[in-house]
Design a protein around this motif. Structure first.
Motif, short mmCIF file in Angstrom:
data_model
loop_
_atom_site.label_atom_id
_atom_site.label_comp_id
_atom_site.label_asym_id
_atom_site.label_seq_id
_atom_site.Cartn_x
_atom_site.Cartn_y
_atom_site.Cartn_z
N THR A 99 -5.33 -8.51 34.72
CA THR A 99 -5.05 -9.91 35.04
C THR A 99 -5.26 -10.86 33.88
N GLN A 100 -6.06 -10.49 32.87
CA GLN A 100 -6.44 -11.43 31.81
C GLN A 100 -5.89 -11.06 30.44
N ALA A 101 -5.59 -9.77 30.17
CA ALA A 101 -5.07 -9.36 28.86
C ALA A 101 -3.55 -9.50 28.85
N PRO A 102 -2.95 -9.73 27.67
CA PRO A 102 -1.49 -9.84 27.58
C PRO A 102 -0.81 -8.54 28.02
N ALA A 103 0.37 -8.66 28.55
CA ALA A 103 1.11 -7.47 28.99
C ALA A 103 1.37 -6.56 27.80
N GLY A 104 1.15 -5.28 28.00
CA GLY A 104 1.37 -4.30 26.94
C GLY A 104 0.16 -4.06 26.05
N ALA A 105 -0.98 -4.73 26.29
CA ALA A 105 -2.20 -4.52 25.48
C ALA A 105 -2.78 -3.14 25.76
N LYS A 106 -3.28 -2.49 24.75
CA LYS A 106 -3.82 -1.13 24.86
C LYS A 106 -5.31 -1.12 24.52
N PRO A 107 -6.09 -0.22 25.16
CA PRO A 107 -7.53 -0.13 24.82
C PRO A 107 -7.71 0.27 23.36
N LEU A 108 -8.64 -0.37 22.69
CA LEU A 108 -8.98 -0.05 21.30
C LEU A 108 -10.34 0.63 21.29
N GLY A 109 -10.32 1.93 21.03
CA GLY A 109 -11.58 2.68 21.03
C GLY A 109 -12.10 2.88 22.44
N SER A 110 -13.37 3.30 22.53
CA SER A 110 -14.01 3.58 23.82
C SER A 110 -14.77 2.35 24.31
N ALA A 111 -15.13 2.36 25.59
CA ALA A 111 -15.90 1.27 26.17
C ALA A 111 -17.32 1.27 25.62
N LEU A 112 -17.87 0.06 25.47
CA LEU A 112 -19.27 -0.11 25.06
C LEU A 112 -20.11 -0.23 26.32
N VAL A 113 -21.01 0.72 26.57
CA VAL A 113 -21.77 0.79 27.81
C VAL A 113 -23.24 0.85 27.48
N GLY A 114 -24.06 0.14 28.27
CA GLY A 114 -25.50 0.17 28.04
C GLY A 114 -26.29 -0.17 29.28
N ASN A 115 -27.57 0.20 29.24
CA ASN A 115 -28.52 -0.16 30.29
C ASN A 115 -29.38 -1.28 29.72
N PHE A 116 -29.27 -2.48 30.28
CA PHE A 116 -29.83 -3.68 29.68
C PHE A 116 -31.06 -4.18 30.44
N GLN A 117 -32.03 -4.69 29.67
CA GLN A 117 -33.05 -5.59 30.19
C GLN A 117 -32.60 -7.01 29.86
N GLN A 118 -33.13 -7.99 30.55
CA GLN A 118 -32.72 -9.37 30.33
C GLN A 118 -32.92 -9.77 28.87
N GLY A 119 -31.86 -10.33 28.28
CA GLY A 119 -31.91 -10.79 26.90
C GLY A 119 -31.49 -9.74 25.88
N GLN A 120 -31.36 -8.49 26.29
CA GLN A 120 -30.99 -7.43 25.34
C GLN A 120 -29.49 -7.44 25.08
N MET A 121 -29.10 -6.81 23.94
CA MET A 121 -27.69 -6.78 23.56
C MET A 121 -27.32 -5.45 22.94
N LEU A 122 -26.02 -5.20 22.88
CA LEU A 122 -25.45 -4.04 22.19
C LEU A 122 -24.27 -4.52 21.38
N GLU A 123 -23.95 -3.80 20.31
CA GLU A 123 -22.81 -4.17 19.48
C GLU A 123 -22.07 -2.93 19.00
N VAL A 124 -20.78 -3.12 18.72
CA VAL A 124 -19.95 -2.05 18.19
C VAL A 124 -18.95 -2.68 17.23
N GLN A 125 -18.55 -1.93 16.20
CA GLN A 125 -17.57 -2.44 15.24
C GLN A 125 -16.18 -1.92 15.58
N VAL A 126 -15.21 -2.82 15.45
CA VAL A 126 -13.81 -2.44 15.61
C VAL A 126 -13.04 -2.94 14.39
N GLN A 127 -11.97 -2.25 14.05
CA GLN A 127 -11.14 -2.63 12.90
C GLN A 127 -9.97 -3.49 13.40
N MET A 128 -9.96 -4.74 12.96
CA MET A 128 -8.89 -5.64 13.37
C MET A 128 -7.80 -5.70 12.30
#
Length: 234
Positions: free
Chosen positions: A120-149
């Motif tokens: 519903t939100q991505a442009p038509a024809g957009a494809k996944p780039l890499g794998s999903a970033l998944v984590g088990n979070f405590q409040q305030g915690q974060m995760l990051e991953v690099q992608v090549q644009m």
């Protein structure tokens, strides 16, 4: 003649006293001064090197005398024990503020939500780039991953958290070699357990004329639990 005979014993006694130095009276040892005179300790007091008497008894020779404790001395304290680890703290070797990253297959119930957001939100024809970033979070915690644009490409990032996660954010951050300097390129404007960065029709366009790495940062602002994000490219 009678007077001469009477004076002979007296002369012999004086000669004997002269030879003994005058200290042959009583039971005193040869050459020892009388008791109470200078150089001789008074009767009943310990001599140098002799243990003092305790409770009226002299300490046995060679036994050390116990000294009383020093007044006002602080008692010896046991060494302080290290504090117990705080419950909910991140595992050893994991940086504070970093969530526990999970395999992409652990998306589970969050995957259908990500698919619906992309539809519903991505442009038509957009494809996944890499794998999903998944984590088990405590409040305030974060995760990051690099992608090549890539130049002339546009990007959409969708993110979702499972209850009790109530608020999360997603950002695109510049990768730099300077510590503490990571300018934010874009951030979602949503509230709640879902977030979308680069909604259609205005997806995030890479402005550079060359390809470069960019960090995708996912943070759980409120609540805790599983959260995931996926980058789409067109």
């Amino acid at each position: 003649l009678t007077l001469l005979a009477l004076s002979l014993p007296s002369c012999k006694k004086k000669d004997a006293d002269a030879e003994t130095g005058g200290y042959s009276q009583g039971n005193r040892a040869f050459g020892q001064p009388p008791q109470g005179q200078p150089g001789q300790p008074a009767y009943g007091q310990p001599q140098y090197g002799q243990p003092q008497q305790q409770d009226g008894q002299a300490a046995p020779p060679g036994q050390p005398t116990t000294l009383p404790p020093t007044a006002g001395a602080a008692p010896t304290q046991a060494p302080a024990q290290p504090p117990a680890p705080t419950a909910g703290a991140p595992p050893a070797g994991q940086a504070p503020g970093s969530a526990q990253q999970l395999d992409a297959s652990a998306t589970g119930a969050a995957q259908p939500i990500l698919n619906e957001l992309a539809k519903t939100q991505a442009p038509a024809g957009a494809k996944p780039l890499g794998s999903a970033l998944v984590g088990n979070f405590q409040q305030g915690q974060m995760l990051e991953v690099q992608v090549q644009m890539q130049p002339s490409k546009c990007y959409t990032v969708v993110a979702a958290g499972l209850p009790p996660v109530t608020e999360l954010t997603v950002q695109l951050v510049t990768v730099t070699v300077l510590p503490g300097l990571s300018p934010v390129l874009a951030q979602d404007q949503d509230s709640g357990p879902t977030a979308v960065l680069g909604k259609k029709p205005n997806c995030f366009k890479w402005p550079a004329l060359f390809a470069a790495p960019v960090k995708v940062v996912l943070q759980v602002v409120s609540g805790q639990g599983l959260a995931a994000a996926q980058v789409f490219e067109k």
